[in-house]
Design a protein around this motif. Structure first.
Motif, mmCIF file in Angstrom:
data_model
loop_
_atom_site.group_PDB
_atom_site.id
_atom_site.type_symbol
_atom_site.label_atom_id
_atom_site.label_comp_id
_atom_site.label_asym_id
_atom_site.label_seq_id
_atom_site.Cartn_x
_atom_site.Cartn_y
_atom_site.Cartn_z
ATOM 1 N N UNK A 266 -23.062 11.318 31.162
ATOM 2 C CA UNK A 266 -22.837 10.720 29.849
ATOM 3 C C UNK A 266 -24.148 10.353 29.179
ATOM 4 N N UNK A 267 -24.153 10.351 27.880
ATOM 5 C CA UNK A 267 -25.242 9.793 27.097
ATOM 6 C C UNK A 267 -25.022 8.290 26.986
ATOM 7 N N UNK A 268 -26.050 7.539 26.596
ATOM 8 C CA UNK A 268 -25.903 6.081 26.485
ATOM 9 C C UNK A 268 -24.782 5.663 25.540
ATOM 10 N N UNK A 269 -24.490 6.510 24.525
ATOM 11 C CA UNK A 269 -23.429 6.129 23.581
ATOM 12 C C UNK A 269 -22.035 6.441 24.099
ATOM 13 N N UNK A 270 -21.945 7.002 25.316
ATOM 14 C CA UNK A 270 -20.643 7.283 25.919
ATOM 15 C C UNK A 270 -20.168 8.694 25.773
ATOM 16 N N UNK A 271 -20.849 9.506 24.968
ATOM 17 C CA UNK A 271 -20.437 10.895 24.815
ATOM 18 C C UNK A 271 -20.898 11.709 26.011
ATOM 19 N N UNK A 272 -20.170 12.795 26.242
ATOM 20 C CA UNK A 272 -20.506 13.642 27.387
ATOM 21 C C UNK A 272 -21.852 14.311 27.123
ATOM 22 N N UNK A 273 -22.702 14.266 28.128
ATOM 23 C CA UNK A 273 -24.038 14.841 27.975
ATOM 24 C C UNK A 273 -23.944 16.346 27.823
ATOM 25 N N UNK A 317 -16.543 2.416 31.131
ATOM 26 C CA UNK A 317 -17.832 2.206 30.465
ATOM 27 C C UNK A 317 -18.902 3.091 31.128
ATOM 28 N N UNK A 318 -20.041 3.182 30.444
ATOM 29 C CA UNK A 318 -21.173 3.973 31.005
ATOM 30 C C UNK A 318 -21.852 3.145 32.094
ATOM 31 N N UNK A 319 -22.166 3.799 33.190
ATOM 32 C CA UNK A 319 -22.928 3.138 34.260
ATOM 33 C C UNK A 319 -24.088 4.050 34.633
ATOM 34 N N UNK A 320 -25.111 3.410 35.175
ATOM 35 C CA UNK A 320 -26.355 4.127 35.488
ATOM 36 C C UNK A 320 -26.778 3.846 36.938
#
Length: 322
Positions: A266-273, A317-320
Protein backbone atom coordinates in the motif's frame (compact mmCIF):
# COMPACT_ATOMS: atom_id res chain seq x y z
CA UNK A 1 -197.77 60.80 -47.27
CA UNK A 2 -196.50 59.87 -44.04
CA UNK A 3 -198.67 57.70 -42.06
CA UNK A 4 -199.62 58.42 -38.65
CA UNK A 5 -197.39 55.61 -37.37
CA UNK A 6 -194.29 57.05 -38.99
CA UNK A 7 -194.98 60.33 -37.69
CA UNK A 8 -195.37 58.87 -34.33
CA UNK A 9 -192.05 56.97 -34.60
CA UNK A 10 -190.30 60.12 -35.74
CA UNK A 11 -191.79 62.02 -33.01
CA UNK A 12 -190.89 59.22 -30.68
CA UNK A 13 -187.29 59.27 -31.84
CA UNK A 14 -187.11 62.94 -31.53
CA UNK A 15 -188.62 62.64 -28.22
CA UNK A 16 -185.97 59.99 -27.26
CA UNK A 17 -182.44 61.19 -28.06
CA UNK A 18 -180.81 58.10 -26.36
CA UNK A 19 -181.65 55.98 -29.31
CA UNK A 20 -179.22 57.92 -31.45
CA UNK A 21 -176.39 57.41 -29.02
CA UNK A 22 -177.13 53.75 -29.01
CA UNK A 23 -176.85 53.57 -32.73
CA UNK A 24 -173.57 55.45 -32.73
CA UNK A 25 -172.09 53.07 -30.20
CA UNK A 26 -173.14 50.09 -32.21
CA UNK A 27 -171.61 51.66 -35.29
CA UNK A 28 -168.29 52.17 -33.48
CA UNK A 29 -168.28 48.60 -32.29
CA UNK A 30 -168.78 47.42 -35.83
CA UNK A 31 -165.92 49.58 -37.02
CA UNK A 32 -163.63 48.26 -34.32
CA UNK A 33 -164.47 44.65 -35.20
CA UNK A 34 -163.69 45.39 -38.81
CA UNK A 35 -160.35 46.91 -37.88
CA UNK A 36 -159.59 43.95 -35.65
CA UNK A 37 -160.39 41.54 -38.44
CA UNK A 38 -158.21 43.54 -40.83
CA UNK A 39 -155.30 43.48 -38.37
CA UNK A 40 -155.69 39.75 -37.88
CA UNK A 41 -155.71 39.24 -41.61
CA UNK A 42 -152.61 41.36 -42.00
CA UNK A 43 -150.86 39.35 -39.24
CA UNK A 44 -151.77 36.08 -40.96
CA UNK A 45 -150.56 37.40 -44.28
CA UNK A 46 -147.28 38.51 -42.71
CA UNK A 47 -146.82 35.11 -41.08
CA UNK A 48 -147.57 33.35 -44.34
CA UNK A 49 -145.00 35.57 -46.07
CA UNK A 50 -142.35 34.75 -43.47
CA UNK A 51 -143.08 31.03 -43.81
CA UNK A 52 -142.85 31.20 -47.57
CA UNK A 53 -139.60 33.15 -47.38
CA UNK A 54 -138.07 30.60 -44.99
CA UNK A 55 -139.24 27.72 -47.15
CA UNK A 56 -137.70 29.35 -50.18
CA UNK A 57 -134.34 29.80 -48.44
CA UNK A 58 -134.41 26.20 -47.29
CA UNK A 59 -135.13 25.06 -50.82
CA UNK A 60 -132.20 27.16 -52.05
CA UNK A 61 -129.84 25.68 -49.44
CA UNK A 62 -130.89 22.09 -50.05
CA UNK A 63 -128.68 21.58 -53.15
CA UNK A 64 -125.68 23.07 -51.30
CA UNK A 65 -126.29 20.74 -48.39
CA UNK A 66 -126.47 17.82 -50.77
CA UNK A 67 -123.17 18.86 -52.35
CA UNK A 68 -121.57 19.30 -48.90
CA UNK A 69 -122.83 15.90 -47.83
CA UNK A 70 -121.44 14.37 -51.01
CA UNK A 71 -118.07 16.13 -50.44
CA UNK A 72 -118.02 14.97 -46.82
CA UNK A 73 -118.76 11.43 -47.89
CA UNK A 74 -115.97 11.67 -50.46
CA UNK A 75 -113.55 13.07 -47.88
CA UNK A 76 -114.58 10.36 -45.43
CA UNK A 77 -113.94 7.73 -48.08
CA UNK A 78 -110.54 9.27 -48.81
CA UNK A 79 -109.73 9.39 -45.07
CA UNK A 80 -110.85 5.81 -44.60
CA UNK A 81 -108.82 4.75 -47.61
CA UNK A 82 -105.80 6.72 -46.37
CA UNK A 83 -106.15 5.28 -42.86
CA UNK A 84 -106.50 1.82 -44.30
CA UNK A 85 -103.41 2.30 -46.46
CA UNK A 86 -101.49 3.76 -43.48
CA UNK A 87 -102.57 0.89 -41.24
CA UNK A 88 -101.64 -1.60 -43.92
CA UNK A 89 -98.23 0.02 -44.37
CA UNK A 90 -97.71 0.21 -40.61
CA UNK A 91 -98.69 -3.42 -40.23
CA UNK A 92 -96.42 -4.37 -43.09
CA UNK A 93 -93.51 -2.43 -41.55
CA UNK A 94 -94.25 -3.95 -38.15
CA UNK A 95 -94.41 -7.42 -39.64
CA UNK A 96 -91.18 -6.79 -41.51
CA UNK A 97 -89.44 -5.54 -38.38
CA UNK A 98 -90.88 -8.39 -36.37
CA UNK A 99 -89.74 -10.88 -38.97
CA UNK A 100 -86.31 -9.24 -39.15
CA UNK A 101 -85.98 -9.24 -35.34
CA UNK A 102 -87.28 -12.78 -35.15
CA UNK A 103 -84.81 -13.87 -37.82
CA UNK A 104 -81.99 -12.00 -36.07
CA UNK A 105 -82.87 -13.54 -32.71
CA UNK A 106 -83.21 -16.93 -34.32
CA UNK A 107 -79.83 -16.52 -36.03
CA UNK A 108 -78.28 -15.25 -32.77
CA UNK A 109 -79.68 -18.19 -30.82
CA UNK A 110 -78.54 -20.57 -33.52
CA UNK A 111 -75.10 -18.94 -33.53
CA UNK A 112 -74.92 -19.10 -29.74
CA UNK A 113 -75.87 -22.76 -29.79
CA UNK A 114 -73.27 -23.45 -32.46
CA UNK A 115 -70.63 -21.50 -30.51
CA UNK A 116 -71.52 -23.34 -27.33
CA UNK A 117 -71.32 -26.63 -29.18
CA UNK A 118 -67.98 -25.69 -30.76
CA UNK A 119 -66.65 -24.50 -27.39
CA UNK A 120 -67.78 -27.72 -25.80
CA UNK A 121 -65.98 -29.65 -28.53
CA UNK A 122 -62.76 -27.61 -28.50
CA UNK A 123 -62.36 -26.45 -24.88
CA UNK A 124 -61.02 -28.75 -22.18
CA UNK A 125 -63.36 -30.38 -19.76
CA UNK A 126 -64.85 -28.14 -17.07
CA UNK A 127 -63.05 -27.98 -13.76
CA UNK A 128 -63.98 -30.69 -11.31
CA UNK A 129 -65.43 -29.51 -8.04
CA UNK A 130 -63.08 -29.83 -5.07
CA UNK A 131 -62.85 -29.06 -1.41
CA UNK A 132 -59.58 -27.32 -0.40
CA UNK A 133 -57.14 -29.57 1.46
CA UNK A 134 -54.55 -28.36 3.96
CA UNK A 135 -50.96 -28.50 2.74
CA UNK A 136 -47.73 -28.94 4.67
CA UNK A 137 -44.16 -27.90 3.95
CA UNK A 138 -41.96 -30.87 3.23
CA UNK A 139 -44.99 -33.01 2.37
CA UNK A 140 -46.79 -31.06 -0.34
CA UNK A 141 -44.29 -28.31 -1.16
CA UNK A 142 -40.81 -26.94 -0.58
CA UNK A 143 -40.04 -23.31 0.21
CA UNK A 144 -36.99 -21.92 -1.64
CA UNK A 145 -35.50 -18.74 -3.11
CA UNK A 146 -33.30 -17.77 -6.03
CA UNK A 147 -30.13 -19.74 -6.59
CA UNK A 148 -27.52 -19.09 -3.85
CA UNK A 149 -29.81 -16.46 -2.36
CA UNK A 150 -31.75 -18.41 0.27
CA UNK A 151 -31.05 -20.43 3.39
CA UNK A 152 -33.22 -22.56 5.68
CA UNK A 153 -31.86 -22.47 9.23
CA UNK A 154 -32.08 -25.16 11.91
CA UNK A 155 -35.40 -23.82 13.23
CA UNK A 156 -37.02 -24.03 9.80
CA UNK A 157 -36.88 -20.28 9.18
CA UNK A 158 -36.30 -19.35 5.54
CA UNK A 159 -33.78 -16.56 4.90
CA UNK A 160 -33.53 -14.87 1.51
CA UNK A 161 -31.29 -12.17 0.11
CA UNK A 162 -32.91 -8.74 -0.17
CA UNK A 163 -34.43 -8.03 -3.59
CA UNK A 164 -34.72 -11.68 -4.62
CA UNK A 165 -37.77 -13.97 -4.90
CA UNK A 166 -39.46 -16.60 -2.75
CA UNK A 167 -41.01 -19.79 -4.17
CA UNK A 168 -43.47 -22.42 -2.95
CA UNK A 169 -42.81 -25.42 -5.21
CA UNK A 170 -45.08 -28.54 -5.17
CA UNK A 171 -43.33 -31.80 -4.34
CA UNK A 172 -43.55 -34.76 -6.66
CA UNK A 173 -46.44 -37.02 -5.74
CA UNK A 174 -48.24 -34.28 -3.78
CA UNK A 175 -51.08 -34.13 -6.30
CA UNK A 176 -50.25 -30.51 -7.16
CA UNK A 177 -48.22 -29.21 -10.08
CA UNK A 178 -48.51 -25.41 -9.87
CA UNK A 179 -46.99 -23.40 -7.05
CA UNK A 180 -46.68 -19.72 -6.13
CA UNK A 181 -43.98 -17.05 -5.84
CA UNK A 182 -43.28 -13.70 -4.22
CA UNK A 183 -41.03 -11.35 -6.21
CA UNK A 184 -38.54 -8.62 -5.21
CA UNK A 185 -38.80 -9.16 -1.47
CA UNK A 186 -37.46 -6.26 0.60
CA UNK A 187 -38.57 -6.86 4.19
CA UNK A 188 -39.44 -9.68 6.57
CA UNK A 189 -43.00 -10.92 6.28
CA UNK A 190 -45.51 -13.76 5.86
CA UNK A 191 -45.95 -15.53 2.54
CA UNK A 192 -49.55 -16.75 2.01
CA UNK A 193 -50.23 -18.91 -1.04
CA UNK A 194 -52.16 -21.82 -2.63
CA UNK A 195 -51.12 -24.81 -4.70
CA UNK A 196 -53.05 -25.97 -7.78
CA UNK A 197 -53.53 -29.04 -9.87
CA UNK A 198 -54.14 -28.24 -13.53
CA UNK A 199 -54.73 -30.16 -16.73
CA UNK A 200 -54.68 -28.54 -20.19
CA UNK A 201 -55.10 -25.11 -18.62
CA UNK A 202 -58.11 -26.10 -16.48
CA UNK A 203 -57.84 -26.02 -12.71
CA UNK A 204 -58.77 -29.39 -11.28
CA UNK A 205 -57.97 -28.73 -7.66
CA UNK A 206 -56.84 -25.90 -5.39
CA UNK A 207 -55.35 -26.32 -1.96
CA UNK A 208 -56.26 -24.47 1.18
CA UNK A 209 -54.16 -21.39 1.90
CA UNK A 210 -50.80 -21.90 3.58
CA UNK A 211 -48.74 -19.22 5.34
CA UNK A 212 -45.06 -19.22 6.22
CA UNK A 213 -42.77 -16.67 7.86
CA UNK A 214 -39.58 -15.57 6.11
CA UNK A 215 -36.65 -13.28 6.90
CA UNK A 216 -34.68 -10.96 4.65
CA UNK A 217 -30.90 -10.52 4.93
CA UNK A 218 -29.37 -7.57 3.11
CA UNK A 219 -25.70 -7.48 4.19
CA UNK A 220 -22.88 -9.76 5.20
CA UNK A 221 -20.99 -9.06 8.48
CA UNK A 222 -18.03 -6.71 8.52
CA UNK A 223 -14.56 -7.16 10.04
CA UNK A 224 -12.59 -5.23 12.64
CA UNK A 225 -8.75 -5.21 12.65
CA UNK A 226 -6.53 -5.00 15.74
CA UNK A 227 -3.04 -3.91 14.54
CA UNK A 228 0.11 -3.83 16.61
CA UNK A 229 2.61 -0.94 16.54
CA UNK A 230 2.60 2.80 17.09
CA UNK A 231 -0.05 4.80 15.28
CA UNK A 232 1.12 8.00 13.65
CA UNK A 233 -0.87 9.92 11.07
CA UNK A 234 -3.13 6.89 10.55
CA UNK A 235 -0.23 4.47 9.97
CA UNK A 236 0.89 1.77 12.43
CA UNK A 237 4.69 1.48 12.62
CA UNK A 238 6.32 -1.76 13.68
CA UNK A 239 9.89 -2.99 13.72
CA UNK A 240 10.74 -6.50 12.53
CA UNK A 241 7.07 -7.72 12.31
CA UNK A 242 3.43 -6.66 12.65
CA UNK A 243 0.62 -8.68 14.20
CA UNK A 244 -2.99 -8.24 13.06
CA UNK A 245 -6.01 -9.80 14.79
CA UNK A 246 -9.12 -10.32 12.62
CA UNK A 247 -12.46 -9.97 14.38
CA UNK A 248 -15.55 -10.78 12.28
CA UNK A 249 -18.64 -9.08 13.64
CA UNK A 250 -21.54 -11.30 14.65
CA UNK A 251 -24.07 -11.86 11.88
CA UNK A 252 -27.61 -11.16 13.05
CA UNK A 253 -29.00 -12.40 9.76
CA UNK A 254 -28.65 -15.70 7.98
CA UNK A 255 -25.13 -16.30 9.32
CA UNK A 256 -21.56 -16.28 8.06
CA UNK A 257 -20.78 -18.67 5.26
CA UNK A 258 -17.08 -17.99 4.78
CA UNK A 259 -14.33 -15.36 5.08
CA UNK A 260 -11.12 -14.82 3.10
CA UNK A 261 -8.23 -12.41 3.44
CA UNK A 262 -5.30 -11.19 1.39
CA UNK A 263 -2.36 -8.80 1.98
CA UNK A 264 -1.50 -6.03 -0.50
CA UNK A 265 1.32 -3.47 -0.64
CA UNK A 266 0.00 0.00 0.00
CA UNK A 267 0.92 3.63 -0.41
CA UNK A 268 0.71 5.88 2.68
CA UNK A 269 -2.69 7.16 1.51
CA UNK A 270 -4.08 3.60 1.56
CA UNK A 271 -4.18 2.99 -2.17
CA UNK A 272 -2.67 -0.15 -3.59
CA UNK A 273 0.93 0.41 -4.57
CA UNK A 274 1.56 0.39 -8.30
CA UNK A 275 3.49 -2.48 -9.77
CA UNK A 276 2.63 -4.87 -6.96
CA UNK A 277 0.30 -7.82 -6.76
CA UNK A 278 -1.81 -8.81 -3.81
CA UNK A 279 -1.57 -12.26 -2.40
CA UNK A 280 -4.19 -14.86 -3.17
CA UNK A 281 -7.35 -15.08 -1.06
CA UNK A 282 -6.82 -17.22 2.00
CA UNK A 283 -9.51 -18.52 4.25
CA UNK A 284 -9.83 -17.09 7.71
CA UNK A 285 -12.23 -16.84 10.60
CA UNK A 286 -13.05 -14.54 13.43
CA UNK A 287 -10.07 -14.48 15.84
CA UNK A 288 -7.48 -15.32 13.21
CA UNK A 289 -4.02 -13.74 13.91
CA UNK A 290 -1.84 -12.73 11.00
CA UNK A 291 1.89 -11.94 11.38
CA UNK A 292 3.64 -9.92 8.68
CA UNK A 293 7.44 -9.87 8.67
CA UNK A 294 8.09 -8.53 5.19
CA UNK A 295 9.41 -5.00 5.09
CA UNK A 296 7.17 -2.28 3.67
CA UNK A 297 3.72 -0.72 3.96
CA UNK A 298 0.72 -3.00 3.71
CA UNK A 299 -3.04 -3.32 4.08
CA UNK A 300 -5.13 -6.42 4.79
CA UNK A 301 -8.43 -7.00 2.99
CA UNK A 302 -11.11 -9.43 4.17
CA UNK A 303 -14.08 -10.68 2.15
CA UNK A 304 -17.02 -12.10 4.10
CA UNK A 305 -20.00 -13.89 2.60
CA UNK A 306 -23.20 -14.84 4.42
CA UNK A 307 -25.52 -17.80 3.83
CA UNK A 308 -27.80 -16.00 1.37
CA UNK A 309 -25.00 -14.68 -0.86
CA UNK A 310 -24.38 -11.19 0.51
CA UNK A 311 -20.67 -10.21 0.25
CA UNK A 312 -18.85 -7.52 2.23
CA UNK A 313 -15.29 -6.27 1.70
CA UNK A 314 -13.37 -4.76 4.65
CA UNK A 315 -9.89 -3.14 4.63
CA UNK A 316 -7.49 -2.42 7.49
CA UNK A 317 -5.53 0.71 8.18
CA UNK A 318 -2.03 1.01 6.67
CA UNK A 319 0.75 -0.55 8.72
CA UNK A 320 4.48 -0.47 8.21
CA UNK A 321 7.24 -2.95 8.99
CA UNK A 322 10.81 -1.60 8.95
Amino acid sequence: METDDNRERGMHMKLHPGNKKQRNKEQRNKDQRKKQIVRQCMAWLLMIGIICSSLGGFLLLLPEQNRYAEASESDAEIDVKSDAESDAKSNADSDAKSNTKSNAESNAESGAENDAQNDAETEPAAAIAWSPDAIERGVHYELTGDRDAWYLDGSGMLWIRMGTALYATPKAGSGYDVGASLENVQTDGIFTFHLWEEEDGAVLRESAAASVDYRVDGVAPGVRFLISGVSQDGIYYNSDSCTVLLYIEPDEGSGLKNAFYKIASSDPDGSVAEGTEASAWNECKSGSILEITEKGMFRIYVKTEDLVGNVTFSGSDVFCVD
